[in-house]
Design an enzyme around this catalytic site. Structure first.
Site, PDB file in Angstrom:
ATOM      1  N   GLU A   1       0.841  -1.206   0.000  1.00 28.57           N
ATOM      2  CA  GLU A   1       0.000   0.000   0.000  1.00 28.57           C
ATOM      3  C   GLU A   1       0.877   1.258   0.000  1.00 28.57           C
ATOM      4  O   GLU A   1       0.644   2.207  -0.754  1.00 28.57           O
ATOM      5  CB  GLU A   1      -0.907   0.030   1.246  1.00 28.57           C
ATOM      6  CG  GLU A   1      -1.949  -1.065   1.295  1.00 28.57           C
ATOM      7  CD  GLU A   1      -1.464  -2.331   1.998  1.00 28.57           C
ATOM      8  OE1 GLU A   1      -0.239  -2.585   2.002  1.00 28.57           O
ATOM      9  OE2 GLU A   1      -2.307  -3.076   2.527  1.00 28.57           O
TER      10      GLU A   1
ATOM     11  N   GLY B 230       6.376  -1.736  14.797  1.00 31.80           N
ATOM     12  CA  GLY B 230       5.624  -0.707  14.071  1.00 31.80           C
ATOM     13  C   GLY B 230       4.684   0.078  14.963  1.00 31.80           C
ATOM     14  O   GLY B 230       4.689   1.309  14.977  1.00 31.80           O
TER      15      GLY B 230
ATOM     16  N   GLU C 203      -3.454  -5.752  17.982  1.00 34.20           N
ATOM     17  CA  GLU C 203      -2.352  -6.387  17.251  1.00 34.20           C
ATOM     18  C   GLU C 203      -1.367  -7.007  18.242  1.00 34.20           C
ATOM     19  O   GLU C 203      -0.699  -7.984  17.930  1.00 34.20           O
ATOM     20  CB  GLU C 203      -1.657  -5.344  16.378  1.00 34.20           C
ATOM     21  CG  GLU C 203      -0.867  -5.948  15.242  1.00 34.20           C
ATOM     22  CD  GLU C 203      -0.402  -4.904  14.245  1.00 34.20           C
ATOM     23  OE1 GLU C 203      -1.247  -4.260  13.602  1.00 34.20           O
ATOM     24  OE2 GLU C 203       0.809  -4.717  14.117  1.00 34.20           O
TER      25      GLU C 203
HETATM   26  C1  G6Q Z   1       2.750  -2.755  13.461  1.00 34.98           C
HETATM   27  C2  G6Q Z   1       2.514  -3.652  12.338  1.00 34.98           C
HETATM   28  C3  G6Q Z   1       1.970  -2.987  11.101  1.00 34.98           C
HETATM   29  C4  G6Q Z   1       3.010  -2.207  10.305  1.00 34.98           C
HETATM   30  C5  G6Q Z   1       2.446  -1.877   8.937  1.00 34.98           C
HETATM   31  C6  G6Q Z   1       3.402  -1.073   8.085  1.00 34.98           C
HETATM   32  O1  G6Q Z   1       3.174  -3.107  14.528  1.00 34.98           O
HETATM   33  O2  G6Q Z   1       3.614  -4.408  12.065  1.00 34.98           O
HETATM   34  O3  G6Q Z   1       0.902  -2.129  11.392  1.00 34.98           O
HETATM   35  O4  G6Q Z   1       3.385  -1.049  10.979  1.00 34.98           O
HETATM   36  O5  G6Q Z   1       2.114  -3.080   8.290  1.00 34.98           O
HETATM   37  O6  G6Q Z   1       4.613  -1.731   7.895  1.00 34.98           O
HETATM   38  P1  G6Q Z   1       5.852  -0.984   7.314  1.00 34.98           P
HETATM   39  O7  G6Q Z   1       6.225   0.097   8.236  1.00 34.98           O
HETATM   40  O8  G6Q Z   1       6.929  -2.018   7.168  1.00 34.98           O
HETATM   41  O9  G6Q Z   1       5.418  -0.421   5.978  1.00 34.98           O
END
Ligand code: G6Q
Length: 546
Positions: A212, A267, A353
């Site tokens: 995305e 994240g 999560e």
């Molecule tokens: C958070 C998750 C998830 C992640 C997103 C974006 O703890 O892992 O929400 O932050 O999928 O991932 P990227 O920062 O790698 O694009």
């Protein structure tokens, strides 16, 4: 670590629950004038009132014992010392290092991470300063006015929520935008509102591979080059936040304009890292540091306060109490602060999560209920929508009420009205309305006889619906930092009690794989096969409509 339901105190808690489940909060308050004083705590400008919970001194004693038996202090020490407690990803969990304002050394694989943390903060400061002072300009020499963060999940929700929450501290000449959804409508709306000559894009992705984010980033890049007619413009309009320098280089962003973070920052725990760059650009270094200081103060409290006075531990235990002993499967966050409108979304990711897990640290299926369904929204609006279920529905939904005592927008009576609503709702959920009260009200309205009896059952409110009130004098970067760290550690403590790893997210990773497999089939580059009949039928429907 053992299965929570095998801990001796778990059975004691069941017995205690059976003994107190029928007590009504109304009566507990009536019997104890000191209840508020005993079951509330101050933390700086924050007041946490948990007196409207279905607990007694004995409940708290047993729950605190649960924290001891689940080894919460030992796990807290492991978290802060940089141990690899995210065992499925073989990573340390060190968001606390990012706000370690005392600069105490914290080691990962024998190396102190603090010099790197401080170096990235300095890099961010220089960049944010240049933008804010108009020293960093667009390709054609115009000052930056629009900042577009492109990221999703943990690379979006935190910075977006903080920029909104602290808007009164932001630079009013900057317009902040957050693009996350791959639906072309999202980026199209934002680009339509921006002048390419004065727009900065921050591409925020830990992995720099998220479909995305990469799709939105490429669309933004193509738009900029097309509008300014020069590939070289990318250098002045794109910066990256990532752990993947190679990916950033391949995208065409000079790694000198990349702000680094590390695999030990999850994240959803990353707003304190370079992922917070939009926050620093908008608020300035000073306020960003205040945010970190607020979180650090909560970290220190969490590390050192006795369990019975430890706010993250108390909130965690209350959550476990309702989920595992009352069978409550959901919790609601009700914000009476318009600036916090995105907090429920942020907390939803943080909690669901982290603790939406059913396999324990030993690889076994858990035997108790884990993380709740967390939801919520603006409290005042919710009153005219979903509160009906909270008051009279069949689910027990413990609530968090958040409100500032002082508003930065003192318009007429708006703030007292807002606060009155918040206080009245928490009170009404707790006390309810008895049959006698409802009857008296109806009589006062002139009803009697059969008409009264027929209406009466609908007018009764059971009450005894618990809530925590988190009130603050006024919203400041410190208060927000402390509040967010409070929730982070609450989630951690619950994960420890349930013996699950709160720091991986295999369910999120699954989504990343699945869409990639279907995409070429949807685009007609490969025949769609190997799916169940439903997925196959839906793919064919979409293809036929293209
Ligand atoms: C958070 C998750 C998830 C992640 C997103 C974006 O703890 O892992 O929400 O932050 O999928 O991932 P990227 O920062 O790698 O694009």
């Amino acid at each position: 670590m053992s299965v929570p339901s095998n801990l001796p105190v778990w059975q004691e808690l069941h017995a205690h629950h059976a003994a107190i489940a029928d007590l009504h909060l109304r009566d507990l308050f009536a019997a104890d004038p000191a209840r508020f004083a005993r079951f509330s705590r101050h933390f700086g400008d924050l007041l946490v009132d948990f007196s409207k919970h279905r607990i007694t001194d004995e409940t708290l004693r047993l729950l605190t014992e649960l924290a001891y038996q689940a080894q919460v202090p030992e796990w807290t020490a492991r978290l802060f010392s940089g141990e690899m407690i995210n065992h499925t990803e073989r990573r340390a969990v060190l968001h606390v290092a990012l706000r370690n304002r005392g600069n105490r050394s914290i080691f990962v694989n024998g190396e102190d991470v603090m010099p790197e943390v401080n170096a990235v903060l300095e890099h961010m400061r220089k960049f944010a300063d240049q933008i804010r002072r108009g020293k960093w300009r667009g390709h054609t020499g115009k000052r930056i006015r629009d900042v577009v963060n492109i990221g999703i999940g943990g690379s979006d929700l935190g910075p977006k929520m903080v920029c909104e929450a602290l808007e009164p501290y932001g630079d009013p000449t900057l317009r902040m935008h957050f693009v996350s959804n791959v639906d072309g409508a999202h980026i199209s709306h934002v680009l339509a509102d921006c002048d390419p000559e004065s727009t900065l894009f921050i591409i925020a992705s830990k992995t720099f591979t998220t479909q995305e984010t990469m799709t939105n980033a490429h669309t933004a890049r193509a738009w900029l080059v097309r509008e300014l007619g020069d590939e070289a413009a990318v250098a002045r309009h794109f910066v990256a936040v990532s752990t993947n320098a190679e990916g950033v280089r391949k995208f065409g962003i000079d790694t000198a304009n990349m702000f680094e973070f590390w695999d030990w920052v999850g994240g959803r725990y990353s707003l304190w890292s370079a992922i917070g760059l939009p926050i620093m650009v908008y608020l300035g270094m000073e306020h960003f540091i205040e945010l970190l200081e607020g979180a650090h103060a909560m970290d220190e409290h969490f590390r050192s306060a006795p369990l019975q006075d430890n706010l993250p531990v108390i909130l965690a235990l209350l959550g476990v109490w309702y989920i595992d002993f009352f069978g409550a499967s959901s919790q609601v966050t009700l914000v009476y602060d318009d600036y916090l409108r995105s907090l429920p979304d942020y907390l939803q990711q943080l909690d669901m999560e982290s603790n939406g897990k059913s396999i324990d640290r030993e690889g076994q299926a858990v035997s108790v209920k884990t993380g709740p369904i967390l939801w919520g929204g603006l409290g005042n609006n919710g009153q005219h929508a979903f509160y009906q279920l909270l008051h009279q529905g069949t689910h027990l939904v413990p609530a968090d009420f958040l409100a500032p005592a002082h508003s930065p927008n003192p318009v007429g009576d708006h703030h007292p009205i807002l606060l009155a609503n918040c206080l009245a709702q928490a009170e009404a959920l707790m006390v309810g309305k008895t049959e006698a009260q409802a009857r008296a009200e109806l009589e006062k309205q002139g009803l009697s006889g059969e008409a009264l009896e027929k209406l009466l059952p609908y007018k009764i409110f059971p009450g005894n619906r618990p809530s925590t009130s988190l009130f603050y004098r006024r919203m400041t970067p410190q208060v927000l930092g402390a509040l967010l760290a409070l929730y982070e550690h609450k989630v951690f403590v619950q994960g420890v009690i349930w013996n699950i790893n709160s720091f991986d997210q295999w369910g999120v990773e699954l989504g990343k794989q699945l869409a990639n497999a279907i995409l070429p089939e949807l685009k007609g580059e490969r025949p769609a096969d190997g799916h169940d009949a439903s997925t196959q039928g839906l793919i064919e429907f979409c293809r036929a409509a293209q």
